[in-house]
Write a protein that holds these residues in place. Sequence first.
Motif, PDB file in Angstrom:
ATOM      1  N   GLY A 136     -58.807  -4.383  21.792  1.00 45.99           N
ATOM      2  CA  GLY A 136     -58.916  -2.943  21.961  1.00 45.99           C
ATOM      3  C   GLY A 136     -59.828  -2.597  23.125  1.00 45.99           C
ATOM      4  O   GLY A 136     -60.353  -3.490  23.816  1.00 45.99           O
ATOM      5  N   GLY A 137     -60.032  -1.300  23.312  1.00 46.32           N
ATOM      6  CA  GLY A 137     -60.880  -0.849  24.403  1.00 46.32           C
ATOM      7  C   GLY A 137     -62.296  -1.384  24.290  1.00 46.32           C
ATOM      8  O   GLY A 137     -62.950  -1.654  25.299  1.00 46.32           O
ATOM      9  N   GLN A 138     -62.764  -1.499  23.056  1.00 46.67           N
ATOM     10  CA  GLN A 138     -64.104  -2.044  22.861  1.00 46.67           C
ATOM     11  C   GLN A 138     -64.241  -3.427  23.503  1.00 46.67           C
ATOM     12  O   GLN A 138     -65.145  -3.674  24.288  1.00 46.67           O
ATOM     13  N   HIS A 180     -67.921   6.652  26.844  1.00 46.54           N
ATOM     14  CA  HIS A 180     -67.474   6.369  25.483  1.00 46.54           C
ATOM     15  C   HIS A 180     -68.461   5.442  24.775  1.00 46.54           C
ATOM     16  O   HIS A 180     -69.068   4.573  25.392  1.00 46.54           O
ATOM     17  N   THR A 182     -68.100   2.920  23.076  1.00 40.52           N
ATOM     18  CA  THR A 182     -67.847   1.478  23.175  1.00 40.52           C
ATOM     19  C   THR A 182     -68.434   0.871  24.456  1.00 40.52           C
ATOM     20  O   THR A 182     -68.657  -0.338  24.507  1.00 40.52           O
ATOM     21  N   ILE A 233     -63.070  11.290  26.082  1.00 39.44           N
ATOM     22  CA  ILE A 233     -62.478  11.202  24.743  1.00 39.44           C
ATOM     23  C   ILE A 233     -62.181  12.575  24.134  1.00 39.44           C
ATOM     24  O   ILE A 233     -61.236  12.713  23.358  1.00 39.44           O
ATOM     25  N   ASP A 258     -63.518   2.761  32.620  1.00 34.32           N
ATOM     26  CA  ASP A 258     -62.995   2.797  31.253  1.00 34.32           C
ATOM     27  C   ASP A 258     -61.903   3.859  31.211  1.00 34.32           C
ATOM     28  O   ASP A 258     -62.189   5.054  31.202  1.00 34.32           O
ATOM     29  N   ALA A 260     -59.304   3.857  28.778  1.00 35.54           N
ATOM     30  CA  ALA A 260     -58.606   3.387  27.573  1.00 35.54           C
ATOM     31  C   ALA A 260     -57.284   4.125  27.371  1.00 35.54           C
ATOM     32  O   ALA A 260     -56.252   3.504  27.161  1.00 35.54           O
ATOM     33  N   PHE A 261     -57.325   5.459  27.461  1.00 32.76           N
ATOM     34  CA  PHE A 261     -56.021   6.162  27.438  1.00 32.76           C
ATOM     35  C   PHE A 261     -55.701   6.761  28.808  1.00 32.76           C
ATOM     36  O   PHE A 261     -54.560   6.714  29.257  1.00 32.76           O
ATOM     37  N   ASP A 287     -55.877   0.761  27.174  1.00 41.25           N
ATOM     38  CA  ASP A 287     -55.430   0.383  25.835  1.00 41.25           C
ATOM     39  C   ASP A 287     -53.911   0.455  25.770  1.00 41.25           C
ATOM     40  O   ASP A 287     -53.330   1.509  26.043  1.00 41.25           O
ATOM     41  N   HIS A 289     -52.440  -0.041  22.832  1.00 40.45           N
ATOM     42  CA  HIS A 289     -52.147   0.572  21.527  1.00 40.45           C
ATOM     43  C   HIS A 289     -52.381   2.083  21.528  1.00 40.45           C
ATOM     44  O   HIS A 289     -52.069   2.748  20.552  1.00 40.45           O
ATOM     45  N   LYS A 290     -52.924   2.627  22.595  1.00 39.77           N
ATOM     46  CA  LYS A 290     -52.979   4.084  22.687  1.00 39.77           C
ATOM     47  C   LYS A 290     -51.679   4.557  23.348  1.00 39.77           C
ATOM     48  O   LYS A 290     -50.645   4.600  22.713  1.00 39.77           O
TER      49      LYS A 290
END
Length: 461
Positions: A136-138, A180, A182, A233, A258, A260-261, A287, A289-290
């Motif tokens: 994941g993004g983390q 974020h 993370t 976010i 970062d 992520a999305f 990400d 999964h996003k």
Amino acid sequence: SVDESVLRRAADHAVAHLASLPDRPVGARTDVAALRAALDRELPDHGVAPEQVIDDLVADAGPGLNATPGPRFFGFVIGGAQPAALAADWLVGAWDQNAALYVASPAAAVIEEVAAGWALDVLGLPPTASVGFVTGGQMANATCLAAARHAVLARAGWDVEAHGLAGAPPLDVYVGEQAHVTVFAALRLLGLGAGRAVRIAADDQGRMLPEALAAALAAGNGLAIVCAQAGEINTGAFDPLEPIVDAVAAHGAWLHVDGAFGLWAAASPRRAALVRGLERADSWVADAHKWLNVPYDSSLAIVADPAAHVAAMNAAAAYLPASAGGVPDPSSLVPELSRRARGVPVYAALRALGRAGLAELVDRCCDLAAEMAEALAASGRFRIINDVVLNQALAVPEGIAGEDLPRLAAAIQAEGTCWIGPTVHRGTPALRVSVSNWSTTSEDIARSAAAIIAAADGLRS
Ligand SMILES: *Cc1c(COP(=O)(O)O)cnc(C)c1O
């Protein structure tokens, strides 16, 4: 021999679940205590038949599932798995490959090679960059920042992999005020200290101020990592990457993004302006999964300098042969050794969408977020407090504030038409809408907006 019936049974349950998503209440219909009571069966001395295990799981867990892959789940930033990616994920389970090494699974390694190349292509990143398939993004932030830590300290003649941070030259980390959580967790994991990071002021949308960054870098010692953000976010806002890249380059620092999305905006010609300068950074998080809508857990840790990436992550041992692929093994790009072949659904998702399909998915979600913002604002009972530049909208209900805002979110969730959560943006409590799902339609937005407006009216009366 293979027990075909349990596999077909699970597939039937899965298909029935997916078919129910557009019509069922979006939120879970039970609570944690009831789930514990149902699921915490006595562990049998002798096993239960596989079909029974699967049937019971479905019955026990069903009421506790959120319809996150469905069209009206707008909480957090949660994508729903698109069909090709989900089907590929089933194959990942059946193939049960260990994707650590070329020799452990030649097919998984090459599928991930190709998926990595496609991802770099659609994101407009250098084709020579390396891509680690992490959970994941983390972990993508942690992986990229480990590469950054390696490279920046190596420039000062310090081998952080060998000697750690004790006695190392001081390394400064700069983050936007709205970075974020993370990113801070990654800094903690890497021994860089979440509290030591210098926080750079941001504007009302959460965008880092590049002048403030340049001033901070000028006052620093030259050994620096800068963490910028593509997609805040709450607001979806982008740090202005072009002036940030210039400031970072002038000081020889490492620039991490970062996204992520938000990084997926780079795949849309209509949104490309938001990420101008992106390709000049040193590392990136996206990400899968996003917004790529593959099943959990899947993220891309991307590093422009593969040598720094491998130096930070490589694990060598006598029983692990030298890479059979002519390039570093997949495990030398991620924190894990053994892992599932999570690049396979990424491959399937990118191929099923194609370049234009991905751009259309991104644009459609953004347009739908704007439709939601317009519908709520048009009611006269909500104020939209962010510039809806991406797939995120923040709505403040008139006359409902403070502690009543989480209560409104809970009422919306309980009513079941849609699921949205509360947040606090720069001190202002708001409802937070994220449109990140391939199956959401305009009709879903209209229905959800009506339910949100009605719930707010109910709370006011
Ligand atoms: C979601 C998100 C993360 C964390 O990603 P996970 O996949 O939940 O670990 C990091 N950064 C940003 C900007 C995010 O939106």
